[in-house]
Design an enzyme around this catalytic site. Structure first.
Site, PDB file in Angstrom:
ATOM      1  N   LYS A   1     -17.625 -65.901 -21.139  1.00 27.01           N
ATOM      2  CA  LYS A   1     -18.466 -64.684 -21.203  1.00 27.01           C
ATOM      3  C   LYS A   1     -19.876 -64.988 -20.696  1.00 27.01           C
ATOM      4  CE  LYS A   1     -20.900 -62.611 -25.167  1.00 27.01           C
ATOM      5  NZ  LYS A   1     -21.937 -63.632 -25.263  1.00 27.01           N
ATOM      6  N   ASN A   2     -20.417 -66.151 -21.110  1.00 27.45           N
ATOM      7  CA  ASN A   2     -21.815 -66.431 -20.810  1.00 27.45           C
ATOM      8  C   ASN A   2     -22.048 -66.992 -19.407  1.00 27.45           C
ATOM      9  OD1 ASN A   2     -22.357 -65.365 -23.265  1.00 27.45           O
ATOM     10  ND2 ASN A   2     -22.701 -67.322 -24.308  1.00 27.45           N
TER      11      ASN A   2
ATOM     12  N   ARG B   1     -27.430 -58.173 -23.717  1.00 25.96           N
ATOM     13  CA  ARG B   1     -28.697 -58.811 -23.327  1.00 25.96           C
ATOM     14  C   ARG B   1     -28.756 -59.077 -21.819  1.00 25.96           C
ATOM     15  NH1 ARG B   1     -31.807 -60.061 -27.006  1.00 25.96           N
ATOM     16  NH2 ARG B   1     -32.966 -61.639 -25.882  1.00 25.96           N
TER      17      ARG B   1
ATOM     18  N   CYS C   1     -26.315 -59.713 -30.251  1.00 30.47           N
ATOM     19  CA  CYS C   1     -26.079 -59.912 -31.678  1.00 30.47           C
ATOM     20  C   CYS C   1     -27.380 -60.037 -32.460  1.00 30.47           C
ATOM     21  CB  CYS C   1     -25.252 -61.179 -31.877  1.00 30.47           C
ATOM     22  SG  CYS C   1     -23.589 -60.975 -31.242  1.00 30.47           S
TER      23      CYS C   1
ATOM     24  N   ASP D   1     -23.176 -71.457 -31.129  1.00 33.02           N
ATOM     25  CA  ASP D   1     -22.047 -70.505 -31.181  1.00 33.02           C
ATOM     26  C   ASP D   1     -20.767 -71.144 -31.734  1.00 33.02           C
ATOM     27  OD1 ASP D   1     -23.363 -68.204 -29.661  1.00 33.02           O
ATOM     28  OD2 ASP D   1     -23.653 -69.905 -28.327  1.00 33.02           O
TER      29      ASP D   1
ATOM     30  N   VAL E   1     -31.308 -73.323 -33.443  1.00 32.04           N
ATOM     31  CA  VAL E   1     -31.463 -72.442 -32.268  1.00 32.04           C
ATOM     32  C   VAL E   1     -31.886 -71.028 -32.682  1.00 32.04           C
ATOM     33  CG1 VAL E   1     -30.338 -71.484 -30.223  1.00 32.04           C
ATOM     34  CG2 VAL E   1     -29.774 -73.809 -30.984  1.00 32.04           C
TER      35      VAL E   1
HETATM   36  N1  EPU Z   1     -36.266 -67.230 -27.174  1.00 32.93           N
HETATM   37  C1  EPU Z   1     -37.566 -66.839 -27.252  1.00 32.93           C
HETATM   38  N2  EPU Z   1     -38.094 -66.108 -26.203  1.00 32.93           N
HETATM   39  C2  EPU Z   1     -37.351 -65.778 -25.125  1.00 32.93           C
HETATM   40  C3  EPU Z   1     -35.994 -66.198 -25.050  1.00 32.93           C
HETATM   41  C4  EPU Z   1     -35.497 -66.920 -26.098  1.00 32.93           C
HETATM   42  O1  EPU Z   1     -38.270 -67.129 -28.224  1.00 32.93           O
HETATM   43  O2  EPU Z   1     -37.877 -65.103 -24.215  1.00 32.93           O
HETATM   44  C5  EPU Z   1     -35.674 -67.988 -28.301  1.00 32.93           C
HETATM   45  C6  EPU Z   1     -34.598 -67.162 -29.015  1.00 32.93           C
HETATM   46  O3  EPU Z   1     -35.154 -66.276 -29.940  1.00 32.93           O
HETATM   47  C7  EPU Z   1     -33.718 -68.225 -29.632  1.00 32.93           C
HETATM   48  C8  EPU Z   1     -33.815 -69.377 -28.638  1.00 32.93           C
HETATM   49  O4  EPU Z   1     -34.962 -69.115 -27.820  1.00 32.93           O
HETATM   50  O5  EPU Z   1     -34.247 -68.630 -30.862  1.00 32.93           O
HETATM   51  C9  EPU Z   1     -32.603 -69.545 -27.743  1.00 32.93           C
HETATM   52  O6  EPU Z   1     -32.321 -68.339 -27.073  1.00 32.93           O
HETATM   53  P1  EPU Z   1     -31.666 -68.328 -25.634  1.00 32.93           P
HETATM   54  O7  EPU Z   1     -32.592 -67.609 -24.711  1.00 32.93           O
HETATM   55  O8  EPU Z   1     -31.240 -69.692 -25.275  1.00 32.93           O
HETATM   56  O9  EPU Z   1     -30.401 -67.417 -25.880  1.00 32.93           O
HETATM   57  P2  EPU Z   1     -29.825 -66.292 -24.955  1.00 32.93           P
HETATM   58  O10 EPU Z   1     -29.943 -66.627 -23.530  1.00 32.93           O
HETATM   59  O11 EPU Z   1     -30.335 -64.958 -25.427  1.00 32.93           O
HETATM   60  C10 EPU Z   1     -27.436 -67.287 -24.760  1.00 32.93           C
HETATM   61  C11 EPU Z   1     -26.064 -66.834 -25.123  1.00 32.93           C
HETATM   62  C12 EPU Z   1     -25.891 -66.898 -26.622  1.00 32.93           C
HETATM   63  C13 EPU Z   1     -26.129 -68.334 -27.081  1.00 32.93           C
HETATM   64  C14 EPU Z   1     -27.505 -68.807 -26.614  1.00 32.93           C
HETATM   65  C15 EPU Z   1     -27.750 -70.261 -26.948  1.00 32.93           C
HETATM   66  C16 EPU Z   1     -25.596 -65.235 -23.400  1.00 32.93           C
HETATM   67  C17 EPU Z   1     -25.380 -63.816 -23.010  1.00 32.93           C
HETATM   68  N3  EPU Z   1     -25.894 -65.462 -24.672  1.00 32.93           N
HETATM   69  O12 EPU Z   1     -28.313 -66.368 -25.385  1.00 32.93           O
HETATM   70  O13 EPU Z   1     -24.570 -66.534 -26.898  1.00 32.93           O
HETATM   71  O14 EPU Z   1     -26.066 -68.378 -28.469  1.00 32.93           O
HETATM   72  O15 EPU Z   1     -27.629 -68.629 -25.198  1.00 32.93           O
HETATM   73  O16 EPU Z   1     -26.776 -71.060 -26.378  1.00 32.93           O
HETATM   74  O17 EPU Z   1     -25.485 -66.142 -22.581  1.00 32.93           O
HETATM   75  C18 EPU Z   1     -22.839 -65.482 -28.006  1.00 32.93           C
HETATM   76  O18 EPU Z   1     -22.159 -65.724 -26.997  1.00 32.93           O
HETATM   77  O19 EPU Z   1     -22.375 -65.007 -29.072  1.00 32.93           O
HETATM   78  C19 EPU Z   1     -24.259 -65.738 -27.946  1.00 32.93           C
HETATM   79  C20 EPU Z   1     -25.122 -65.291 -28.863  1.00 32.93           C
END
Ligand code: EPU
Length: 443
Positions: free
Chosen positions: A29-30, A103, A127, A318, A340
């Site tokens: 998915k990601n 997102r 989520c 995850d 995280v």
């Molecule tokens: N963060 C910030 N500011 C930002 C972006 C992130 O403070 O602008 C913080 C977040 O709040 C969090 C941390 O950085 O505490 C990590 O967030 P990250 O940006 O890495 O997460 P994401 O890109 O929103 C993706 C996956 C998530 C997975 C995370 C970590 C997708 C669509 N989602 O999220 O997957 O948990 O990376 O590996 O790729 C899931 O699949 O269920 C899921 C939540």
């Protein structure tokens, strides 16, 4: 976008039976959702293979179509063909209909700025597992020369009247999304971009592979610094997505929790090494073949573990939630330190109501540097097992937490009713059919 049929939103589960059998896990998915966004960069045709039928794919397809892009989805073959020859600004009201659905829309920013000079991004979903701000994304875009207008009540309007230009960017935390944002925006920015403090998850590296096929020049150093040399033109790609290692690990945890035996066809070792080590330490067994990985509970007691979630190559956040259910069945005290997301243990409340012994702590129960140390977030969990679980009514809170509740219901004795399970369709392809294939008693 398809609406949820209420009949598909509740699952009745009679637990207490081991899951056993074989299921097939397709693309991640990601990665898939991001590779689909990358196709927008090229005025040509891209073909993505191994695509699962999950709601995030629908959302991204819909958003691409609203921008004039032709998207053909062959669900059975798992092939998505994207023709981005023509790209146009989407109607803001239409884009708003996708508000809160995912997102991924924020990642449309760079490609739309390159193709059209502006982008409108609807309010984001995803989520509810923490604040999930997008400050890093917007800072990155600004550094590359974009103007970000957050005044619109339903979304964000971004423009780049003078185009995007290479820049030196440092991420305060290795965010997956912000790393992808920078890659997608910098590939065609004028000049060089240096991105330090980046995340290097396998899904990000697969996105880099997609971008390289399209014509991008991207290198990565051992210290997690990406160097991107902007190119003027990109072309369409043909790519097969890597397997979903989160889904694979979720089924592995289900095998462990239910004393089961599941062959996860499609699962691959390299992206799962950290998970496999923990799985083995708990006492789970696995067998790696060219076709996939078989996971099973060998009988006897499972052992407790102490784990800390982290960015790659650490233990993925995850993976944590489904594994916690299995840890309620291990003999002794397990500790999980979540570094995280600040709020990823909400799902444990129903587990406790089912009979699990889980205590949450504000303290960091681990040694990894953690942003939540001086805060009030309950981000460490202590799990005492083994505890029998009993079925009950459960409301699914989020994607991974929801799948964990399903595992708990399958582990528990007696019936459970799981409400809101369509949330799980966001990331687990055909999970109802897969459960049936594994002899679960569900309807
Ligand atoms: N963060 C910030 N500011 C930002 C972006 C992130 O403070 O602008 C913080 C977040 O709040 C969090 C941390 O950085 O505490 C990590 O967030 P990250 O940006 O890495 O997460 P994401 O890109 O929103 C993706 C996956 C998530 C997975 C995370 C970590 C997708 C669509 N989602 O999220 O997957 O948990 O990376 O590996 O790729 C899931 O699949 O269920 C899921 C939540």
């Amino acid at each position: 976008m398809a609406t949820v049929d209420p009949r598909n939103d509740v699952l009745h589960v009679v637990g207490g039976e081991p899951l056993h059998g074989s299921i097939h896990v397709r693309g991640a998915k990601n990665l898939v959702s991001k590779a689909m966004v990358a196709a927008l960069l090229a005025p040509g045709v891209s073909v993505l293979k191994n695509v699962p039928q999950i709601r995030d794919v629908q959302v991204v397809s819909d958003l691409l179509r609203l921008h004039g892009v032709a998207v053909d989805v062959d669900e059975v073959a798992g092939v998505v063909t994207i023709d981005a020859q023509r790209v146009q600004l989407a109607d803001v009201a239409d884009v708003d209909t996708l508000s809160g659905s995912s997102r991924i829309p924020i990642l449309f920013s760079g490609p739309l700025l390159h193709r059209l000079g502006e982008a409108f991004i609807p309010a984001l979903g995803g989520c509810n597992i923490g604040g999930r701000p997008i400050d890093f994304h917007l800072d990155t875009l600004r550094k590359l020369g974009a103007k970000v207008d957050k005044e619109h009540e339903d979304g964000i309007h971004i423009t780049a009247p003078d185009g995007l230009h290479g820049a030196k960017i440092h991420l305060p935390y290795p965010s997956v999304g912000a790393t992808e944002q920078t890659l997608l925006a910098a590939v065609q920015a004028e000049g060089k971009t240096e991105l330090s403090g980046a995340a290097t998850e396998p899904e990000i590296m697969d996105l880099v592979a997609v971008l390289q096929k399209m014509g991008a020049i991207i290198s990565v150093d051992v210290d997690r610094t990406f160097r991107i040399e902007g190119v003027k033109e990109l072309k369409g790609y043909v790519h097969t997505s890597l397997t979903d290692r989160i889904e694979a690990a979720s089924w592995a945890s289900a095998a462990l929790a239910t004393h089961g035996d599941i062959f996860v066809q499609g699962a691959t070792q390299p992206e799962m090494m950290t998970f496999l080590n923990v799985f083995r330490k708990i006492g789970g067994q696995f067998d790696i073949t060219d076709e996939g990985i078989r996971f099973w509970h060998p009988g006897g007691d499972l052992k407790p573990v102490a784990i800390e979630t982290d960015v790659h190559p650490g233990f993925m956040t995850d993976w944590q939630q489904p594994l916690v259910v299995a840890l309620t069945q291990a003999k002794g005290l397990s500790i999980v330190h979540e570094t995280v997301y600040e709020n990823r243990f909400g799902f444990t409340k129903p587990l406790v109501q089912m009979g699990g012994t889980i205590q949450l702590y504000r303290e960091c129960l681990g040694s990894l540097p953690c942003r939540f140390q001086q805060h009030n977030y309950k981000h460490s969990a202590v799990i005492l097992g083994p505890t029998p679980l009993e079925g009950r009514d459960i409301d699914v809170p989020d994607l991974r937490g929801g799948f964990s509740h399903l595992i708990a219901a399958l582990t528990a004795s007696g019936p459970s009713t799981v409400h809101g399970i369509s949330l799980i369709d966001r990331g687990y392809e055909d999970f109802r059919d897969k459960l049936t294939a594994l002899n679960a008693r569900v309807d």
